[in-house]
Design a protein around this motif. Sequence first.
Motif, mmCIF file in Angstrom:
data_model
loop_
_atom_site.group_PDB
_atom_site.id
_atom_site.type_symbol
_atom_site.label_atom_id
_atom_site.label_comp_id
_atom_site.label_asym_id
_atom_site.label_seq_id
_atom_site.Cartn_x
_atom_site.Cartn_y
_atom_site.Cartn_z
ATOM 1 N N ILE A 210 4.586 62.537 -7.131
ATOM 2 C CA ILE A 210 5.322 62.695 -5.886
ATOM 3 C C ILE A 210 6.807 62.569 -6.183
ATOM 4 C CG2 ILE A 210 5.825 61.656 -3.636
ATOM 5 C CD1 ILE A 210 2.909 60.969 -3.369
ATOM 6 N N ARG A 211 7.558 63.572 -5.768
ATOM 7 C CA ARG A 211 9.007 63.578 -5.940
ATOM 8 C C ARG A 211 9.706 63.478 -4.592
ATOM 9 N NH1 ARG A 211 11.184 65.669 -11.093
ATOM 10 N NH2 ARG A 211 9.416 65.882 -12.516
ATOM 11 N N LEU A 212 10.818 62.780 -4.582
ATOM 12 C CA LEU A 212 11.664 62.661 -3.404
ATOM 13 C C LEU A 212 13.000 63.300 -3.736
ATOM 14 C CD1 LEU A 212 9.559 60.178 -3.242
ATOM 15 C CD2 LEU A 212 11.145 59.289 -1.525
ATOM 16 N N THR A 213 13.294 64.399 -3.056
ATOM 17 C CA THR A 213 14.523 65.139 -3.283
ATOM 18 C C THR A 213 15.421 64.966 -2.075
ATOM 19 O OG1 THR A 213 13.187 66.754 -4.512
ATOM 20 C CG2 THR A 213 15.456 67.361 -4.009
ATOM 21 N N MET A 214 16.696 64.651 -2.330
ATOM 22 C CA MET A 214 17.634 64.361 -1.252
ATOM 23 C C MET A 214 18.900 65.179 -1.405
ATOM 24 S SD MET A 214 17.021 60.248 -1.273
ATOM 25 C CE MET A 214 16.500 60.284 -3.002
ATOM 26 N N VAL A 215 19.588 65.392 -0.290
ATOM 27 C CA VAL A 215 20.829 66.152 -0.297
ATOM 28 C C VAL A 215 21.888 65.358 0.455
ATOM 29 C CG1 VAL A 215 20.354 67.461 1.822
ATOM 30 C CG2 VAL A 215 21.781 68.475 0.030
ATOM 31 N N SER A 216 23.148 65.492 0.013
ATOM 32 C CA SER A 216 24.226 64.708 0.613
ATOM 33 C C SER A 216 25.098 65.560 1.534
ATOM 34 C CB SER A 216 25.097 64.069 -0.475
ATOM 35 O OG SER A 216 25.802 65.060 -1.194
ATOM 36 N N ASP A 217 25.686 64.896 2.504
ATOM 37 C CA ASP A 217 26.598 65.496 3.466
ATOM 38 C C ASP A 217 28.027 65.143 3.036
ATOM 39 O OD1 ASP A 217 28.151 66.249 5.620
ATOM 40 O OD2 ASP A 217 26.972 65.177 7.123
ATOM 41 N N ASP A 218 28.810 66.159 2.679
ATOM 42 C CA ASP A 218 30.187 65.893 2.239
ATOM 43 C C ASP A 218 31.171 65.822 3.399
ATOM 44 O OD1 ASP A 218 30.398 68.541 3.020
ATOM 45 O OD2 ASP A 218 31.359 69.227 1.159
ATOM 46 N N ASN A 219 30.663 66.055 4.627
ATOM 47 C CA ASN A 219 31.519 66.023 5.821
ATOM 48 C C ASN A 219 32.737 66.938 5.682
ATOM 49 O OD1 ASN A 219 30.078 64.135 7.493
ATOM 50 N ND2 ASN A 219 30.764 62.512 6.113
ATOM 51 N N PHE A 220 32.632 67.919 4.783
ATOM 52 C CA PHE A 220 33.713 68.868 4.506
ATOM 53 C C PHE A 220 34.996 68.156 4.090
ATOM 54 C CE2 PHE A 220 30.756 71.082 7.305
ATOM 55 C CZ PHE A 220 30.570 72.267 6.613
ATOM 56 N N LEU A 221 34.826 67.045 3.348
ATOM 57 C CA LEU A 221 35.955 66.271 2.845
ATOM 58 C C LEU A 221 36.001 66.387 1.324
ATOM 59 C CD1 LEU A 221 35.559 63.017 4.991
ATOM 60 C CD2 LEU A 221 37.185 64.887 5.345
ATOM 61 N N PRO A 222 37.178 66.558 0.736
ATOM 62 C CA PRO A 222 37.267 66.723 -0.726
ATOM 63 C C PRO A 222 36.872 65.481 -1.505
ATOM 64 C CG PRO A 222 39.460 66.558 0.269
ATOM 65 C CD PRO A 222 38.485 66.702 1.402
ATOM 66 N N VAL A 223 36.870 64.312 -0.862
ATOM 67 C CA VAL A 223 36.519 63.079 -1.577
ATOM 68 C C VAL A 223 35.011 62.885 -1.663
ATOM 69 C CG1 VAL A 223 38.667 61.929 -0.988
ATOM 70 C CG2 VAL A 223 36.716 61.734 0.568
ATOM 71 N N LEU A 224 34.233 63.695 -0.932
ATOM 72 C CA LEU A 224 32.778 63.616 -0.978
ATOM 73 C C LEU A 224 32.219 64.862 -1.664
ATOM 74 C CD1 LEU A 224 32.002 62.233 2.613
ATOM 75 C CD2 LEU A 224 32.242 60.958 0.481
ATOM 76 N N ARG A 225 30.907 64.810 -1.991
ATOM 77 C CA ARG A 225 30.289 65.882 -2.759
ATOM 78 C C ARG A 225 29.062 66.439 -2.047
ATOM 79 N NH1 ARG A 225 28.811 62.402 -7.778
ATOM 80 N NH2 ARG A 225 28.675 60.896 -6.093
ATOM 81 N N ASN A 226 28.788 67.717 -2.314
ATOM 82 C CA ASN A 226 27.468 68.282 -2.032
ATOM 83 C C ASN A 226 26.603 67.957 -3.239
ATOM 84 O OD1 ASN A 226 28.171 69.590 0.434
ATOM 85 N ND2 ASN A 226 29.165 71.208 -0.747
ATOM 86 N N GLU A 227 25.678 67.049 -3.073
ATOM 87 C CA GLU A 227 24.896 66.548 -4.198
ATOM 88 C C GLU A 227 23.408 66.627 -3.876
ATOM 89 O OE1 GLU A 227 25.234 62.591 -7.015
ATOM 90 O OE2 GLU A 227 25.134 62.268 -4.842
ATOM 91 N N ILE A 228 22.616 67.088 -4.827
ATOM 92 C CA ILE A 228 21.171 67.053 -4.679
ATOM 93 C C ILE A 228 20.630 66.056 -5.698
ATOM 94 C CG2 ILE A 228 20.733 69.038 -6.215
ATOM 95 C CD1 ILE A 228 18.492 69.814 -4.165
ATOM 96 N N VAL A 229 19.858 65.100 -5.210
ATOM 97 C CA VAL A 229 19.398 63.965 -5.998
ATOM 98 C C VAL A 229 17.877 63.925 -5.984
ATOM 99 C CG1 VAL A 229 19.384 61.438 -6.160
ATOM 100 C CG2 VAL A 229 21.493 62.649 -5.530
ATOM 101 N N GLU A 230 17.276 63.587 -7.100
ATOM 102 C CA GLU A 230 15.809 63.547 -7.148
ATOM 103 C C GLU A 230 15.311 62.284 -7.838
ATOM 104 O OE1 GLU A 230 13.353 67.308 -7.135
ATOM 105 O OE2 GLU A 230 13.160 66.702 -9.227
ATOM 106 N N TYR A 231 14.289 61.693 -7.222
ATOM 107 C CA TYR A 231 13.585 60.544 -7.768
ATOM 108 C C TYR A 231 12.101 60.892 -7.859
ATOM 109 C CZ TYR A 231 17.466 57.210 -7.208
ATOM 110 O OH TYR A 231 18.661 56.529 -7.316
#
Length: 274
Positions: free
Chosen positions: A250-271
């Motif tokens: 079982i894998r858990l895949t997650m995605v991040s919200d950068d709020n359209f700010l340059p200090v945050l990232r669009n990131e996909i993370v998997e455990y």
Amino acid sequence: MFKRFTFAIALAFGGSTADAQSLEFMSATNMPDPLGTFGGLSALEVSPDGLSALTLSDRGHIFDLAITRDADNNISDVQVTRSKHPKFKHDTEGLAIGKGGTFVSFEGPGQVRELGGKALPSHPDFKTMAPNSALEALAIDQAGTLYTLPERSGEIDKPFPLYAFKNGAWSTAYQIPRNGPFLPVGADFGPDGLFYLLERAFTPLGFRTRIRRFDLIKNTQKPVELLRTYPARHDNLEGLSVWRDANDDIRLTMVSDDNFLPVLRNEIVEYILR
């Protein structure tokens, strides 16, 4: 050694030994936004083979993702292959695909709609929710029952109501215990039939992530905490997809919200669940 270290960290930050399971970190991949339109990602649905996904922006955009994996089945690259904009008028936060169709939840005003279709009947509680903290997460079980919950419960010691849509109406199916500063941002049912809840907390040092698992069939009030990260381990993770790979893990895949700010990232993370 790495696996033992990961397990020790999970326990140190609240992981559970109740069923000798924890989440092992597998990968984190940045997704660039060269045109300034790919961002604000708040929900995720991964395909059964793990090679594609749908992600939802809080501005109503839906993106098709192509996922490249290495020899160990870990994510090495993610590319946007197509985007579409259903022209939702409000803040889109949750995405659920299953028996009965594809559905989207809204943070304000609180409602759930069929993708490309009409709004589902409302619950009286939805109208009382704050505009920026309404129906943050959406999930669908194997029988086709939809579940949603707000980002905030109203008080620090008040549980989060989990609403279920069945036979044309919403009802309060469960009370999610509120514990600490974490707030719900994403949810999914795993192939094991259990309910996985992604929660987020913000600190001056960065975001923290927690994942708890619930057995809604047994209706137990004792969740299993699978992950609790230290600040800035990941970015602003908001979307969660739980699926089973070809090795029966079982894998858990997650995605991040950068709020359209340059200090945050669009990131996909998997455990992976061990």
